[in-house]
Design a protein around this motif. Structure first.
Motif, PDB file in Angstrom:
ATOM      1  N   UNK A 133       0.832  -1.193   0.000  1.00 26.84           N
ATOM      2  CA  UNK A 133       0.000   0.000   0.000  1.00 26.84           C
ATOM      3  C   UNK A 133       0.872   1.251   0.000  1.00 26.84           C
ATOM      4  N   UNK A 134       0.493   2.247  -0.792  1.00 26.87           N
ATOM      5  CA  UNK A 134       1.203   3.520  -0.858  1.00 26.87           C
ATOM      6  C   UNK A 134       0.440   4.604  -0.085  1.00 26.87           C
ATOM      7  N   UNK A 135      -0.870   4.744  -0.361  1.00 26.22           N
ATOM      8  CA  UNK A 135      -1.649   5.817   0.243  1.00 26.22           C
ATOM      9  C   UNK A 135      -1.641   5.713   1.767  1.00 26.22           C
ATOM     10  N   UNK A 136      -1.407   6.851   2.426  1.00 25.65           N
ATOM     11  CA  UNK A 136      -1.402   6.884   3.885  1.00 25.65           C
ATOM     12  C   UNK A 136      -0.063   6.566   4.507  1.00 25.65           C
ATOM     13  N   UNK A 137       0.924   6.196   3.701  1.00 26.50           N
ATOM     14  CA  UNK A 137       2.271   5.917   4.210  1.00 26.50           C
ATOM     15  C   UNK A 137       3.217   7.010   3.728  1.00 26.50           C
ATOM     16  N   UNK A 138       4.344   7.159   4.403  1.00 29.36           N
ATOM     17  CA  UNK A 138       5.286   8.211   4.009  1.00 29.36           C
ATOM     18  C   UNK A 138       6.212   7.725   2.897  1.00 29.36           C
ATOM     19  N   UNK A 139       6.823   8.688   2.227  1.00 27.83           N
ATOM     20  CA  UNK A 139       7.850   8.357   1.224  1.00 27.83           C
ATOM     21  C   UNK A 139       8.947   7.513   1.860  1.00 27.83           C
ATOM     22  N   UNK A 140       9.321   7.877   3.080  1.00 29.07           N
ATOM     23  CA  UNK A 140      10.405   7.145   3.754  1.00 29.07           C
ATOM     24  C   UNK A 140      10.011   5.694   4.013  1.00 29.07           C
ATOM     25  N   UNK A 184      20.774   4.039  -3.248  1.00 31.58           N
ATOM     26  CA  UNK A 184      19.753   5.083  -3.239  1.00 31.58           C
ATOM     27  C   UNK A 184      18.377   4.463  -3.398  1.00 31.58           C
ATOM     28  N   UNK A 185      17.400   5.072  -2.745  1.00 30.87           N
ATOM     29  CA  UNK A 185      15.995   4.714  -2.906  1.00 30.87           C
ATOM     30  C   UNK A 185      15.217   6.028  -2.941  1.00 30.87           C
ATOM     31  N   UNK A 186      15.157   6.626  -4.109  1.00 28.61           N
ATOM     32  CA  UNK A 186      14.427   7.878  -4.296  1.00 28.61           C
ATOM     33  C   UNK A 186      12.942   7.560  -4.405  1.00 28.61           C
ATOM     34  N   UNK A 187      12.149   8.197  -3.569  1.00 25.28           N
ATOM     35  CA  UNK A 187      10.686   8.101  -3.651  1.00 25.28           C
ATOM     36  C   UNK A 187      10.155   9.526  -3.597  1.00 25.28           C
ATOM     37  N   UNK A 213      15.136  13.520  -1.888  1.00 23.70           N
ATOM     38  CA  UNK A 213      15.401  12.583  -0.804  1.00 23.70           C
ATOM     39  C   UNK A 213      14.063  12.197  -0.174  1.00 23.70           C
ATOM     40  N   UNK A 214      13.787  10.909  -0.075  1.00 25.40           N
ATOM     41  CA  UNK A 214      12.531  10.469   0.526  1.00 25.40           C
ATOM     42  C   UNK A 214      12.382  11.064   1.917  1.00 25.40           C
ATOM     43  N   UNK A 215      11.201  11.641   2.173  1.00 23.79           N
ATOM     44  CA  UNK A 215      10.997  12.317   3.436  1.00 23.79           C
ATOM     45  C   UNK A 215       9.723  11.871   4.133  1.00 23.79           C
ATOM     46  N   UNK A 265       9.836   6.385  -8.364  1.00 27.17           N
ATOM     47  CA  UNK A 265      10.717   5.525  -7.564  1.00 27.17           C
ATOM     48  C   UNK A 265      11.958   5.183  -8.377  1.00 27.17           C
ATOM     49  N   UNK A 266      13.114   5.640  -7.891  1.00 29.05           N
ATOM     50  CA  UNK A 266      14.409   5.414  -8.548  1.00 29.05           C
ATOM     51  C   UNK A 266      15.290   4.742  -7.505  1.00 29.05           C
ATOM     52  N   UNK A 267      15.748   3.525  -7.777  1.00 28.93           N
ATOM     53  CA  UNK A 267      16.449   2.771  -6.734  1.00 28.93           C
ATOM     54  C   UNK A 267      17.499   1.856  -7.345  1.00 28.93           C
TER      55      UNK A 267
END
Length: 375
Positions: A176-183, A203-206, A218-220, A232-234
């Motif tokens: 699940x993506x919605x409701x969760x943070x990028x981090x 790296x895990x860019x979100x 930077x995922x925050x 998403x770049x990883x």
């Protein structure tokens, strides 16, 4: 689970060192001096912390056996390096030897050498003091394609790294993506890369919603929302070789405008891959992808080069960028990753690693490039 390729042999490393010495001679240099870092790993398999203050130096010259100058306290480890059977070790001891005087007889007193970019200034000045008639040039200028052309066993590793990154992407789509943070999502990606065999996550860019318009975001702590586009770049290292892939997903169904921009980027990425073949200049891959984006009216929003090489590091030559006229050669591996970035709104990027073959290019990432809808 992607398989682990067989290890490189001393003969593999010796062949690389011989090619490097011959390439230096062809470019008018007496040899190559290699400090700790990715070049040393590529040529010998020997890993030394780049921040060590003691001189470690690989000396390569055509017609001579490779010599590795090492501190005595590290000689035992060097003797077990993968390339050790193909190397002559010359060690020096703190307080007893001058490492530069010890190295000087290995060099031509009036020669010109290509030197690793990351050789400490302290060591370069020490060598110059021991051999004032010797000249030096940066390896990246002298032999920019030193690591660019991969052999069959390197390609095997890059393919395995790409397959592992693809496996991580397929798995993250189940979450699940919605409701969760990028981090949170970035942490999931890192865990998945390790599960599928990566020993190092680079790296895990979100980048969700407006953050996706920053290519190196930077995922925050931003909470991902329904209606967000998410870039998403990883990637990282598996068995010593790099992975790097980007996919853009949407939380819930995209709007027609969002789908259109993703379609433009997907077409541009395909055009860049289609342009890959031996003899084509690196800049022509960039031009092929950029032409599609410019024709769609988004040229000013494609703000980076189309690609970079990959190998023992995730960024290295060759670069797919305007002005790079280096022709493609079978065995080169690099990313093709066009993007469109709308400040304050969202971004889209699609990236695959591509290997140059005898008659074209082969993707090392094979996951679906369509805009995936996630929850």
């Amino acid at each position: 689970m992607p398989t682990t390729p067989p290890p490189f042999t001393a003969d593999d490393y010796r062949a690389r060192m011989d090619r490097a010495a011959l390439a230096a001679a062809d470019a008018g240099f007496a040899g190559v001096l290699v400090a700790p870092g990715p070049d040393l790993v590529h040529l010998t398999g020997h890993r030394v912390p780049a921040d060590t203050e003691r001189l470690t130096l690989l000396v390569l010259a055509p017609g001579r056996d490779p010599v590795l100058v090492v501190p005595a306290l590290e000689a035992g480890e060097a003797a077990h390096a993968p390339a050790a059977p193909a190397l002559t070790l010359r060690d020096w001891t703190d307080g007893r030897h001058d490492p530069y005087a010890l190295t000087a007889p290995l060099l031509d007193a009036a020669g010109r050498y290509a030197v690793s970019d990351n050789l400490w200034a302290l060591h370069l000045l020490g060598l110059r003091g021991a051999l004032p008639g010797t000249d030096f040039a940066a390896l990246s200028d002298a032999l920019p394609m030193l690591r660019a052309v991969k052999d069959a066993r390197e390609l095997e590793r890059l393919a395995a790294a790409g397959a592992a990154a693809d496996a991580a992407y397929r798995e993250v789509l189940r979450l699940r993506f919605a409701g969760r943070t990028e981090r949170d999502v970035a942490r999931d990606l890192a865990d998945l890369l390790r599960r599928f065999g990566h020993e190092q996550v680079d790296f895990t860019i979100v980048g969700s919603g407006p953050n996706g318009a920053d290519p190196h975001h930077e995922a925050g702590e931003r909470t991902i929302r329904h209606g967000d586009m998410v870039v998403m770049d990883f990637g990282g290292l598996k068995d010593g070789y790099g992975s790097d892939t980007t996919r853009t997903v949407h939380v819930g169904e995209p709007s027609p405008a969002e789908q259109h921009i993703h379609d433009v980027v997907r077409e541009a990425q395909q055009a860049g891959v289609d342009a890959v073949r031996p003899g084509v200049a690196c800049q022509d891959v960039d031009r092929a992808a950029r032409e599609i984006i410019e024709a769609a009216g988004y040229g000013d929003l494609f703000i980076h080069r189309t690609g970079h090489g990959i190998g023992v590091t995730t960024h290295e030559p060759p670069y797919m960028v305007e002005g790079e006229k280096q022709p493609l050669v079978p065995g080169m591996c690099f990313s093709v990753e066009p993007g469109i970035y709308l400040p304050g709104r969202f971004g889209v990027r699609i990236e695959d690693i591509v290997a140059v073959t005898e008659d074209g290019g082969r993707r090392l990432n094979t996951t679906d490039r369509a805009l995936a809808v996630v929850e």
